[in-house]
Design an enzyme around this catalytic site. Structure first.
Site, PDB file in Angstrom:
ATOM      1  N   GLY A   1      34.694  23.581 -16.555  1.00  0.00           N
ATOM      2  CA  GLY A   1      35.567  23.559 -15.220  1.00  0.00           C
ATOM      3  C   GLY A   1      37.096  23.106 -15.925  1.00  0.00           C
ATOM      4  O   GLY A   1      37.623  23.779 -16.658  1.00  0.00           O
TER       5      GLY A   1
ATOM      6  N   ASP B   1      35.254  30.279  -7.363  1.00  0.00           N
ATOM      7  CA  ASP B   1      36.376  29.820  -8.187  1.00  0.00           C
ATOM      8  C   ASP B   1      37.810  30.193  -7.287  1.00  0.00           C
ATOM      9  O   ASP B   1      38.847  29.907  -7.709  1.00  0.00           O
ATOM     10  CB  ASP B   1      36.425  30.501  -9.465  1.00  0.00           C
ATOM     11  CG  ASP B   1      35.665  29.389 -10.468  1.00  0.00           C
ATOM     12  OD1 ASP B   1      35.294  28.263 -10.051  1.00  0.00           O
ATOM     13  OD2 ASP B   1      35.580  29.873 -11.716  1.00  0.00           O
TER      14      ASP B   1
ATOM     15  N   ARG C   1      36.134  38.862 -17.155  1.00  0.00           N
ATOM     16  CA  ARG C   1      35.843  37.944 -15.830  1.00  0.00           C
ATOM     17  C   ARG C   1      35.356  38.594 -14.832  1.00  0.00           C
ATOM     18  O   ARG C   1      35.793  40.007 -14.458  1.00  0.00           O
ATOM     19  CB  ARG C   1      37.401  37.355 -15.339  1.00  0.00           C
ATOM     20  CG  ARG C   1      37.412  36.658 -14.159  1.00  0.00           C
ATOM     21  CD  ARG C   1      36.857  35.204 -14.674  1.00  0.00           C
ATOM     22  NE  ARG C   1      37.028  34.094 -13.803  1.00  0.00           N
ATOM     23  CZ  ARG C   1      36.593  32.666 -13.498  1.00  0.00           C
ATOM     24  NH1 ARG C   1      35.527  32.775 -14.492  1.00  0.00           N
ATOM     25  NH2 ARG C   1      36.966  32.089 -12.683  1.00  0.00           N
TER      26      ARG C   1
ATOM     27  N   THR D   1      28.598  26.254 -18.115  1.00  0.00           N
ATOM     28  CA  THR D   1      29.538  27.408 -18.996  1.00  0.00           C
ATOM     29  C   THR D   1      29.133  26.840 -20.184  1.00  0.00           C
ATOM     30  O   THR D   1      28.541  25.963 -20.585  1.00  0.00           O
ATOM     31  CB  THR D   1      30.980  27.082 -18.602  1.00  0.00           C
ATOM     32  OG1 THR D   1      31.315  27.235 -17.346  1.00  0.00           O
ATOM     33  CG2 THR D   1      31.936  28.022 -19.518  1.00  0.00           C
TER      34      THR D   1
ATOM     35  N   SER E   1      39.523  28.662 -15.567  1.00  0.00           N
ATOM     36  CA  SER E   1      40.050  27.619 -16.748  1.00  0.00           C
ATOM     37  C   SER E   1      39.549  27.751 -18.028  1.00  0.00           C
ATOM     38  O   SER E   1      39.955  26.899 -19.128  1.00  0.00           O
ATOM     39  CB  SER E   1      39.643  26.053 -16.363  1.00  0.00           C
ATOM     40  OG  SER E   1      40.235  25.871 -15.117  1.00  0.00           O
TER      41      SER E   1
HETATM   42  O1  DON Z   1      35.986  30.014 -15.007  1.00  0.00           O
HETATM   43  C1  DON Z   1      36.041  28.786 -14.858  1.00  0.00           C
HETATM   44  O2  DON Z   1      37.039  27.965 -14.955  1.00  0.00           O
HETATM   45  C2  DON Z   1      34.863  27.879 -14.353  1.00  0.00           C
HETATM   46  N1  DON Z   1      34.078  29.041 -13.274  1.00  0.00           N
HETATM   47  C3  DON Z   1      34.283  27.397 -15.402  1.00  0.00           C
HETATM   48  C4  DON Z   1      33.001  26.524 -14.800  1.00  0.00           C
HETATM   49  C5  DON Z   1      32.474  25.549 -15.650  1.00  0.00           C
HETATM   50  O3  DON Z   1      33.179  25.495 -16.923  1.00  0.00           O
HETATM   51  C6  DON Z   1      31.515  24.652 -15.486  1.00  0.00           C
HETATM   52  N2  DON Z   1      30.973  23.887 -16.688  1.00  0.00           N
HETATM   53  N3  DON Z   1      30.984  23.415 -17.346  1.00  0.00           N
END
Ligand code: DON
Length: 590
Positions: A488, A437, A102, A395, A467
């Site tokens: 997300g 985030d 991360r 993502t 997440s």
């Molecule tokens: O780490 C996370 O939970 C978010 N930054 C993820 C973002 C995300 O999954 C957007 N998606 N489709």
């Protein structure tokens, strides 16, 4: 020859995506079968690279790293070396680890870095965006600005995973990505459309314009060749020097220089100090024979999913029926309770204390006893604190299993689609906006989608709460499922539904991936349903007191997640690959 191959694979990609157009009501499909190995991901060129690594004797970690690096070239909205993520590795001997790569806040970061003098959200005056109604605005500095960028973790994570659990060198697994960047690859309609959709932003950032847009100023077309020479050079440094080829030397210098020019904070010390971490995964038994191995903090995924599954274990979901109103009601109630605890308690465990009771069966039973079987509990009754920041749509998740039975589940991200949209000059690398985030305004929580509770407030070198939930499931101790998703906060629920669909509802893995999904996240207090859930069920849920999101129901336009998954058939040992058709998706086995 190489070019011809690329074109051929691109045509196959088009074919696969054409086959995969999402239709929630389509007759059930079958997974792709591999006798030994399988790779499943969003984009066919990169998936093929992973399958080739498996076929020539690389293990799942080699293939997963090669795949992630190739997606950094072919899937620019989320594939990355300028972002971060998580990888769950389960080796055939039963060893399971969580690789945490991360992003981190820079050393100079502080809790109020996204606020102006009056305590309001600061905006980036150098970028102007236009709303649908024609009015203009500047984006917040935690979305599009050098300040939005977290110290990238992907290269460190991949180098660490490869060193500890792989069998091939970085130079070997990265070469296909270098070739794709250097020689270019043929854009599909989807990738062209994605890049074009960001033209207005890229045009306002010179290095991004040069890297991401056509040099003649025209829009990208399907069939264009996209060459990324600077990115190829950046990848070559990694090929030669691994971790240090990114965090030290030319690339680190270029990042620091671009940060200074753009008002960002990341410097060479932040880069030199960045380390990926091998953590103990969250392990949770489900219905006796299954073990769910998922991501610990700084992801909220493993803990939140364990809490939900532990609550749901008290119901015979199979008998209640897949996506019946009774099942969905109970699931929504479990979701809202678990997501409330997620907001209350979860953050980077290196900085905040995470209560141990969250994953116990006893605590889940306590929460379960508060679920009314006939009626929705208003989210406001579950706690005084309010909602969480809204998360955007990009993502990517992929799954790999090799011939020995090693499995890798990897989810990584730039946060929003194309992250900060900032390409670091001279590197060809697009960067994340993961700092978004973090909770942006300490103490300020709004019903519209912002939280200011302490566990996820910015601190120097802290990891922002995520997440992302790459997950591996074993059955009677054997590798069974490799699952995960983007989306997300919906990620945790999507991943859980992939598991429930197989374990409780007896679906094959492709049916489990294709099946319509639902989401509740405590606040905002409504339930989102993918279109295939059906109007009657939606009406029955409303009668139970659930508010349905207007985005979440009505004609099937809502899409949740992109869960490229694998099941290992317990009888044959075959690797069954299930690409998610919601975006594109490919599964290649051998
Ligand atoms: O780490 C996370 O939970 C978010 N930054 C993820 C973002 C995300 O999954 C957007 N998606 N489709």
């Amino acid at each position: 020859m190489k070019h011809r191959l690329t074109i051929l694979v691109a045509i196959c990609g088009l074919f696969i995506s054409a086959l995969s157009i999402y239709d929630a009501n389509a007759a059930s499909r079958k997974p792709v079968v591999g006798k030994k190995g399988m790779a499943v991901a969003v984009e066919p060129l990169a998936t093929q690279i992973a399958a080739d690594i498996l076929k020539k004797g690389g293990n799942a970690v080699d293939a997963a790293v090669g795949l992630g690096l190739a997606l950094a070239v072919t899937h620019p909205s989320a594939g990355n070396i300028g972002g971060g993520g998580f990888m769950i590795i389960r080796m055939a001997d039963g060893t399971a680890v969580a690789v945490d790569y991360r992003e981190k806040a820079p050393g100079k970061a502080h809790a109020r870095m996204y606020l102006d003098e009056d305590g309001n959200r600061a905006v980036n005056p150098n970028i102007t965006l236009t709303r649908r109604d024609g009015s203009t605005y500047h984006p917040p500095t935690n979305r599009i600005h050098h300040l939005a960028i977290g110290v990238p973790g992907t290269v460190a994570g991949f180098a660490l995973a490869l060193e500890k659990y792989g069998t091939m060198s970085m130079a070997e697994v990265i070469q296909p990505a270098i070739d794709l960047a250097e020689n270019g690859f043929i854009l599909t309609e989807r990738i062209a459309r994605g890049l074009n959709s960001r033209t207005v932003i890229f045009n306002q950032i010179p290095a991004s314009k040069a890297a991401m847009l056509r040099s003649d100023g025209e829009a990208w077309q399907a069939g264009d060749r996209w060459v990324q020479k600077d990115l190829a050079e950046t990848l070559k440094h990694i090929a030669r020097d691994g971790h240090d080829g990114f965090y030290k030397g030319v690339t680190a210098e270029l990042i620091e220089k671009d940060m200074k020019a753009g008002g960002g904070m990341i410097d060479r010390t932040d880069l030199a100090n960045y380390q990926a971490i091998i953590r103990e995964p969250v392990r949770n038994k489900y219905r006796g024979e299954y073990e769910i191995i998922s991501m610990p903090p700084p992801s909220s995924g493993g803990i939140t999913m364990s809490l939900m599954l532990n609550m749901l274990e008290g119901y015979d979901l199979g008998r209640m029926g897949h996506n019946s109103s009774n099942t969905l009601h109970i699931m929504a109630e479990a979701m809202r309770r678990a997501y409330a605890d997620r907001a209350r308690h979860l953050g980077d465990a290196d900085f905040v204390e995470i209560p141990e009771h969250l994953t116990t069966k006893e605590y889940a039973a306590e929460l379960r006893s508060t679920i009314d079987p006939f009626f929705a509990t208003p989210s406001e009754e579950l706690g005084p604190d309010l909602t969480m920041p809204s998360e955007s749509d990009q993502t990517t998740h992929y799954s790999v299993v090799d011939q020995w039975g090693n499995g890798v589940s990897n989810t990584y991200t730039l946060e929003g689609g194309y992250g900060s949209h900032i390409v670091i000059a001279g590197t060809g690398m697009i960067t994340n906006n993961e700092m978004g985030d973090f909770n942006p305004q300490p103490g300020i929580t709004r019903t519209t989608g912002q939280i200011g509770t302490p566990p996820n407030i910015i601190e120097p070198n802290k990891r922002m709460l995520s997440s992302m939930s790459p997950t591996i499931v074993t059955r009677n101790g054997d590798l069974y499922l490799v699952v995960g998703s983007p989306g997300g906060r919906t990620i945790i629920n999507t991943t859980m539904q992939l598991i429930l669909n197989v374990v409780d509802h007896g679906m094959n893995i492709q049916e489990a991936v294709d099946a319509p999904r639902v989401h509740h996240q405590w606040f905002p207090d409504f339930l989102r349903l993918e279109g295939g859930v059906g109007r009657e069920t939606a009406d029955a849920l409303q009668a139970k007191g659930h508010e349905l999101s207007s985005r979440g129901f009505g004609g099937g336009s809502y899409r949740q997640g992109d869960g490229h998954s694998i099941m290992v058939d317990p009888d044959t040992g075959y690797r069954l690959g299930a690409p998610d058709p919601r975006i594109e998706g490919a599964a290649f086995g051998h």
